[in-house]
Design an enzyme around this catalytic site. Structure first.
Site, PDB file in Angstrom:
ATOM      1  N   GLY A 198       0.845  -1.201   0.000  1.00  0.00           N
ATOM      2  CA  GLY A 198       0.000   0.000   0.000  1.00  0.00           C
ATOM      3  C   GLY A 198       0.874   1.241   0.000  1.00  0.00           C
ATOM      4  O   GLY A 198       1.850   1.333   0.748  1.00  0.00           O
TER       5      GLY A 198
ATOM      6  N   ALA B 206       0.119   6.476   4.486  1.00  0.00           N
ATOM      7  CA  ALA B 206       0.869   5.676   5.445  1.00  0.00           C
ATOM      8  C   ALA B 206       2.003   4.931   4.757  1.00  0.00           C
ATOM      9  O   ALA B 206       3.167   4.990   5.189  1.00  0.00           O
ATOM     10  CB  ALA B 206      -0.068   4.699   6.161  1.00  0.00           C
ATOM     11  N   GLY B 207       1.695   4.243   3.661  1.00  0.00           N
ATOM     12  CA  GLY B 207       2.695   3.416   2.990  1.00  0.00           C
ATOM     13  C   GLY B 207       3.791   4.241   2.326  1.00  0.00           C
ATOM     14  O   GLY B 207       4.981   3.923   2.445  1.00  0.00           O
TER      15      GLY B 207
ATOM     16  N   HIS C 280     -20.202   9.550   7.746  1.00  0.00           N
ATOM     17  CA  HIS C 280     -19.916  10.983   7.618  1.00  0.00           C
ATOM     18  C   HIS C 280     -21.204  11.742   7.316  1.00  0.00           C
ATOM     19  O   HIS C 280     -21.949  11.361   6.428  1.00  0.00           O
ATOM     20  CB  HIS C 280     -18.907  11.183   6.490  1.00  0.00           C
ATOM     21  CG  HIS C 280     -18.257  12.524   6.504  1.00  0.00           C
ATOM     22  ND1 HIS C 280     -18.959  13.683   6.304  1.00  0.00           N
ATOM     23  CD2 HIS C 280     -16.977  12.895   6.708  1.00  0.00           C
ATOM     24  CE1 HIS C 280     -18.114  14.709   6.375  1.00  0.00           C
ATOM     25  NE2 HIS C 280     -16.912  14.260   6.630  1.00  0.00           N
TER      26      HIS C 280
ATOM     27  N   ARG D 234     -18.679  14.087  13.982  1.00  0.00           N
ATOM     28  CA  ARG D 234     -19.407  13.452  12.880  1.00  0.00           C
ATOM     29  C   ARG D 234     -20.506  12.506  13.332  1.00  0.00           C
ATOM     30  O   ARG D 234     -21.582  12.484  12.754  1.00  0.00           O
ATOM     31  CB  ARG D 234     -18.416  12.671  12.026  1.00  0.00           C
ATOM     32  CG  ARG D 234     -17.479  13.603  11.349  1.00  0.00           C
ATOM     33  CD  ARG D 234     -16.403  12.880  10.602  1.00  0.00           C
ATOM     34  NE  ARG D 234     -15.606  13.891   9.915  1.00  0.00           N
ATOM     35  CZ  ARG D 234     -14.540  13.628   9.181  1.00  0.00           C
ATOM     36  NH1 ARG D 234     -14.128  12.389   9.051  1.00  0.00           N
ATOM     37  NH2 ARG D 234     -13.901  14.598   8.597  1.00  0.00           N
TER      38      ARG D 234
ATOM     39  N   HIS E  15     -17.822   6.267   5.576  1.00  0.00           N
ATOM     40  CA  HIS E  15     -16.689   7.077   5.185  1.00  0.00           C
ATOM     41  C   HIS E  15     -15.340   6.511   5.619  1.00  0.00           C
ATOM     42  O   HIS E  15     -14.344   6.618   4.915  1.00  0.00           O
ATOM     43  CB  HIS E  15     -16.879   8.460   5.808  1.00  0.00           C
ATOM     44  CG  HIS E  15     -15.776   9.428   5.527  1.00  0.00           C
ATOM     45  ND1 HIS E  15     -15.430   9.772   4.248  1.00  0.00           N
ATOM     46  CD2 HIS E  15     -14.961  10.125   6.336  1.00  0.00           C
ATOM     47  CE1 HIS E  15     -14.435  10.643   4.295  1.00  0.00           C
ATOM     48  NE2 HIS E  15     -14.112  10.859   5.540  1.00  0.00           N
TER      49      HIS E  15
ATOM     50  N   ARG F  37     -13.706   8.947  14.689  1.00  0.00           N
ATOM     51  CA  ARG F  37     -12.532   9.739  14.325  1.00  0.00           C
ATOM     52  C   ARG F  37     -12.937  11.189  14.113  1.00  0.00           C
ATOM     53  O   ARG F  37     -13.929  11.471  13.473  1.00  0.00           O
ATOM     54  CB  ARG F  37     -11.916   9.187  13.035  1.00  0.00           C
ATOM     55  CG  ARG F  37     -10.765  10.013  12.529  1.00  0.00           C
ATOM     56  CD  ARG F  37     -10.097   9.375  11.343  1.00  0.00           C
ATOM     57  NE  ARG F  37     -10.861   9.433  10.120  1.00  0.00           N
ATOM     58  CZ  ARG F  37     -10.991  10.521   9.361  1.00  0.00           C
ATOM     59  NH1 ARG F  37     -10.426  11.657   9.724  1.00  0.00           N
ATOM     60  NH2 ARG F  37     -11.701  10.479   8.254  1.00  0.00           N
TER      61      ARG F  37
ATOM     62  N   LEU G  29      -5.386  11.837   8.073  1.00  0.00           N
ATOM     63  CA  LEU G  29      -4.176  12.209   7.337  1.00  0.00           C
ATOM     64  C   LEU G  29      -3.026  12.327   8.331  1.00  0.00           C
ATOM     65  O   LEU G  29      -1.910  11.870   8.090  1.00  0.00           O
ATOM     66  CB  LEU G  29      -4.397  13.529   6.600  1.00  0.00           C
ATOM     67  CG  LEU G  29      -5.575  13.540   5.605  1.00  0.00           C
ATOM     68  CD1 LEU G  29      -5.682  14.897   4.912  1.00  0.00           C
ATOM     69  CD2 LEU G  29      -5.413  12.449   4.557  1.00  0.00           C
TER      70      LEU G  29
END
Ligand code: FAD
Ligand code: SF4
Ligand code: FES
Lengths: 248, 650
Positions: free
Chosen positions: B52, B56-57, B278, B342, B413, B447, B453
């Site tokens: 990935g 992150a990857g 979301h 959210r 989401h 979250r 991000l």
């Protein structure tokens, strides 16, 4: 909700070594709210229900930002709507019984994989030839250490918005990748962070572009016309200027 | 001020969090001082596989390659630059306090823990807040064009669940710009020969040798070739699994396959049912729909959410006077107003629609109205802030949000659940790490906006380079030979599954099954869940899975590009995951964050936690075959620094 029937002529090609051809399909039950790719999903469902092989096409975000989708629609890369990738084109721009021809990006530097899927890895190699600022993880100064004028930052952003789709290449009679490469060069040239490697970067990226088999730019400006992010052709002028400065 | 849950039950020695000792603020720095190091000359000898190349990857691959490790990256897309992270719109949080509004690492930590309804590990969340500032520095140095003010300094905006302005953004394309930054860092290392890319390659199996992750089996998506790749450690950065719901804001190719195959090889799956719905997405318009489009949360900075007070009022929004509008978030939550988190915003939108106030053809939408901000700031300012989102809205709906309010509705989401990881981001399989949305770590049961991000980049740039070194320092280098019998076995598993799929020439398409699964998930494992519904979901998913293997039509062959084969393979995993999600939701007899069980709510209809019995992470262990019942273990959560309270945004 009334629906439409669309007549498609779609490029089918099993792989690079087998010749391809346009094949006719009649797609019924097309809603005006469908996106162009949803119409293809719908076609594929109809094909598979008949036991036939679906049309292969690249896609991912379907929001016009990942740069995956790539279809030449009636001779235009990404189709008729200005500043719009194929995935954001909606069928309300067509009418019942329209005939639409759909073909892949065609360029020597983008070898065929299957149907509408081509290999765009040449773009990665151009990027690897200096399309970066060398800063190792953890080595960065505070983000406010270097102010950047809003104007420069906004212009850099306009260039940085390129989604790497390759429509500029598909539209160019020379299959040039100048708009793509110019956008990256121009972004970094605008920013204080990009100065140190400025000359080396432009020279290497331009050389790589040539090595990949992309053509030269002769100012047709077809690239700017089809670019879904409306990247300005000014970037090519900037790239030329940067290149001349670097080699002289 | 310590809260401990019942420790007497079902813990597993594998679920040791490895949180370092010491005060919260010192844990990460003391850990960094104590991890073992790999000699710079030896790093070259270690190979790390990164599966990935999203935020992150890509950030992990670049950072590890810079340190000298030999890195191989894999992505199912044709370029690392296209990962789903590219679509993130709104922004990324950091505790810079550039606005002088009182922000601090502690406040970012506190908001994130509270926003997650106290179901995340304190130490992980604190570390996330701690490294957030370095992420912004790193990205600016890479040339990421964040929004700036006229003075040349960075601008910020606010996101839900926070009363501060700490979100950095690049128009409505923050994810794109951050990913292109991480991608360029990766490409620098490709240029230097430290990274080998494998694009259009899908991981199908994990190879475990003597209890440790030693490689992967992949399929080349252009020509079908099955390949073996060995390494000293494997990093799973394969994103979230929201597409189990069929319709979601995720990119079409997002999937659970890599994580799921690791689960089947012993990596426990944590809190699988924790899903984020979301609040602000473009509503569903028809059956043909292939995905839902997010309208960034940042729009709630300037947009006001309302519905008509009168049920079934079908006047044009502009004809409904202010006194006949119900600004339900502002009225119900005066201190956070439109910027509640959210989960709260979504549940309230559903509530007013359920009560008959919904708008649009389906009645499943509420208004997000910019009239007042346009009046206050002018159209240009609003266009500068959200221009690309307004354009996207218009392209999809054919309506102009400068003139008429957007219609929005909640949509799937993000998935807070994922592979269980310890403080070092290692799963329960030694040598296998999970980063970004693929792990369960930092967001608890909900979250906050602009923190995915942050987490993806924190994991990749600033956490893994230390923790993977600590592991490798104890491992003899030199990756295993791929002729090892475990590679052979894993390859056979992958090949058998593909053969079985290709032989299936039934009469229903993969899409038919995916849609059906999505409907079960949305109706019964979605925004509101009940014991009866979850039991039905488990039963229905099992039946659907059986039907899939008997009646699905998979076209074509193995040796070409074949996207419906890829799709069938991914949906077959979703059909197993969906059941686990329902089991997890059923097992958790409380409501928390995005997990709302109808049986457990406060008199005002807010989520009612049960900290005595459920202050833990649920980690599920694969029972050996998908039709048996998985085993649920618990990692108790201990809170030493924050007091657990009923979340209030009133
Ligand atoms: C529309 C949208 C807007 C968002 N906006 C925001 C925002 O404003 N702020 C915020 O903080 N968060 C936002 N998020 C969430 C955030 O974008 C994601 O959580 C985050 O980007 C995930 O990053 P990742 O690196 O973990 O995974 P991804 O970016 O999903 O990357 C996954 C990678 O894994 C690869 N992969 C998957 N399976 C395999 C396999 N089997 N084999 C090989 N490779 C594989 C993929 O090709 C890809 O490269 C948004 C999400 C969406 C959907
Ligand atoms: S310049 Fe435009 S057309 Fe060319 S790759 Fe970038 S976004 Fe696509
Ligand atoms: S599918 Fe992502 S740009 Fe079209």
């Amino acid at each position: 909700m009334s629906t439409m029937t669309i007549n498609l002529k779609v490029w089918r090609q099993k792989n690079a070594s087998t010749p391809g051809k346009l094949v006719d399909y009649r797609v019924e039950g097309v809603s005006e709210h469908m996106s162009f790719l949803e119409m293809f999903d719908h076609l594929n469902e109809q094909l598979m229900k008949k036991g036939e092989e679906p049309v292969e096409f690249d896609h991912d975000c379907r929001e016009g930002i990942c740069g995956s989708c790539n279809m030449v629609i009636d001779g235009q890369a990404h189709g008729p709507q200005k500043g719009t990738a194929a995935c954001q084109l909606h069928m309300r721009h067509y009418k019942n019984e329209d005939t639409i021809t759909v073909e892949p990006w065609r360029a020597t530097a983008f070898p065929m994989i299957r149907d509408l899927v081509v290999d765009r890895s040449a773009f990665d190699r151009i990027q690897a030839a200096g399309g970066y600022i060398s800063v190792n993880t953890g080595a960065a100064p505070d983000a406010h250490a270097v102010p950047v004028s809003k104007e420069d930052s906004d212009i850099a952003f306009d260039y940085a918005a390129c989604i790497g789709c390759g429509a500029c290449v598909a539209a160019c009679p020379n299959a040039s990748a100048s708009l793509f490469t110019g956008a990256k060069v121009a972004q970094f040239a605008r920013l204080p962070q990009g100065q140190v490697e400025r000359e080396r970067r432009v020279v290497r990226m331009v050389e790589q572009m040539e090595k990949e088999g992309f053509g030269d730019c002769s100012n047709y400006a077809e690239c700017e016309a089809v670019c879904p992010m409306e990247i300005s052709i000014q970037s090519i002028a900037e790239m030329r200027r940067e290149y001349m400065k670097a080699i002289t | 001020m310590s809260t401990k849950s019942n420790l007497n039950i079902e813990t597993s020695p594998l679920l040791e969090s490895k949180v370092p000792q010491g005060p919260l603020g010192d844990k990460w720095s003391s850990h960094k001082n104590n991890v073992k190091l790999v000699n710079p000359n030896n790093k070259r000898k270690y190979k790390v596989i990164v599966v990935g190349t999203g935020l992150a990857g890509a950030s992990a691959a670049a950072s590890l390659a810079e340190l000298g490790y030999n890195v191989d990256t894999f992505t199912i897309l044709d370029s690392p630059r296209r990962a789903h992270s590219i679509a993130a719109q709104g922004g990324i949080n950091a505790a810079k306090n550039y606005k002088n509004d009182g922000d601090s690492v502690y406040r970012l930590f506190y908001d994130t823990i509270k926003g997650g309804d106290y179901r995340a590990r304190e130490a992980n969340v604190y570390r996330l807040a701690e490294v957030s500032n370095a992420i912004i520095d790193q990205c600016v140095a890479q040339g990421v064009p964040f929004a700036r003010e006229y003075g040349g300094l960075l601008d910020n905006r606010s996101f839900g669940g926070a009363q501060l302005s700490r979100t950095f953004y690049a128009r409505g394309q923050t994810g794109q710009q951050l990913l292109l930054g991480a991608y360029s860092a990766m490409m620098k290392n490709v240029d230097h020969g430290n990274i080998t890319m494998h694009n259009r390659q899908e991981m199908l199996e994990l190879v475990v040798i003597d209890g440790k992750a030693k490689g992967i089996i992949t399929r080349n998506l252009a020509n079908g070739a099955i390949e073996r790749h060995s390494a000293d450690a494997v990093l799973l950065c394969t994103g979230g699994y929201g597409n189990v719901f069929y319709l979601s804001t995720n990119a079409k190719n997002c999937n659970v396959t890599a994580a799921w195959r690791c689960y089947k090889k012993g990596a426990m799956f944590a809190n699988p049912s924790f899903t984020q719905i979301h609040p602000t997405c473009i509503p569903v318009s028809g059956d043909y729909q292939s995905k839902l489009t997010l309208m960034s949360e940042s729009l709630r900075n300037d947009g006001r959410v309302w519905v008509p007070k009168k049920k079934g009022d079908n006047r044009k929004p502009s004809e409904i006077p202010d006194e006949e509008r119900y600004y339900f978030l502002e009225e119900r939550y005066p201190s956070f107003g439109n910027l509640v988190p959210r989960d709260v915003a979504s549940r309230n939108a559903k509530d007013v629609c359920d009560k008959g106030h919904g708008v649009g053809a389906s009645g499943l939408a509420v208004y997000l109205d910019f009239r007042d901000s346009i009046k206050r700031y002018g159209r240009d300012k609003i266009s500068e802030r959200y221009g690309n989102l307004f354009d996207m809205y218009e392209k999809i709906t054919d309506e102009n949000p400068y003139e008429t309010p957007m219609r929005i509705f909640p949509a799937v989401h993000y998935t807070m659940g994922g592979l269980w990881v310890d403080y070092n981001l290692q799963t329960t399989v030694p040598g296998l790490y999970a980063l970004g949305e693929a792990n369960f770590s930092d967001h608890g049961a909900n979250r906050l906006g602009a923190s995915a991000l942050m987490q993806g980049l924190a994991d990749g740039y600033f956490v893994i380079p230390y923790t993977v070194g600590d592991y490798l320092a104890n491992e003899k280098s030199a990756a295993v030979d791929t002729s090892h019998v475990e590679f052979e076995k894993a390859e056979q598993e992958a090949v058998k599954r593909i053969d079985k799929l290709l032989k299936s020439k039934g009469n229903k398409t993969v899409l038919d099954y995916h849609r059906e699964l999505g409907k079960i998930m949305w109706d019964k494992v979605g925004m509101s869940r009940s014991e009866a519904g979850l039991n039905e979901a488990i039963r229905d998913i099992k039946a659907l899975r059986e039907d899939f293997w008997n009646n699905v039509f998979v076209p074509g062959e193995q040796s070409t590009c074949n996207k419906y084969l890829e799709y069938a393979n991914r949906v077959s995993d979703f059909l197993e995951l969906g059941e686990l999600m329902a089991r997890d939701a059923l097992d958790r007899n409380e409501s928390c964050g995005g997990h709302f069980r109808e049986e457990y709510q406060t008199p005002e209809g807010e989520a009612q936690r049960d900290d005595v019995n459920y202050c833990h992470v649920s980690a599920w262990d694969f029972p050996g075959d998908p039709d048996s019942e998985p085993v649920r273990y618990k990692e108790p959560l201990e809170f030493e620094n924050v007091k657990l309270t009923q979340r209030s945004y009133k």
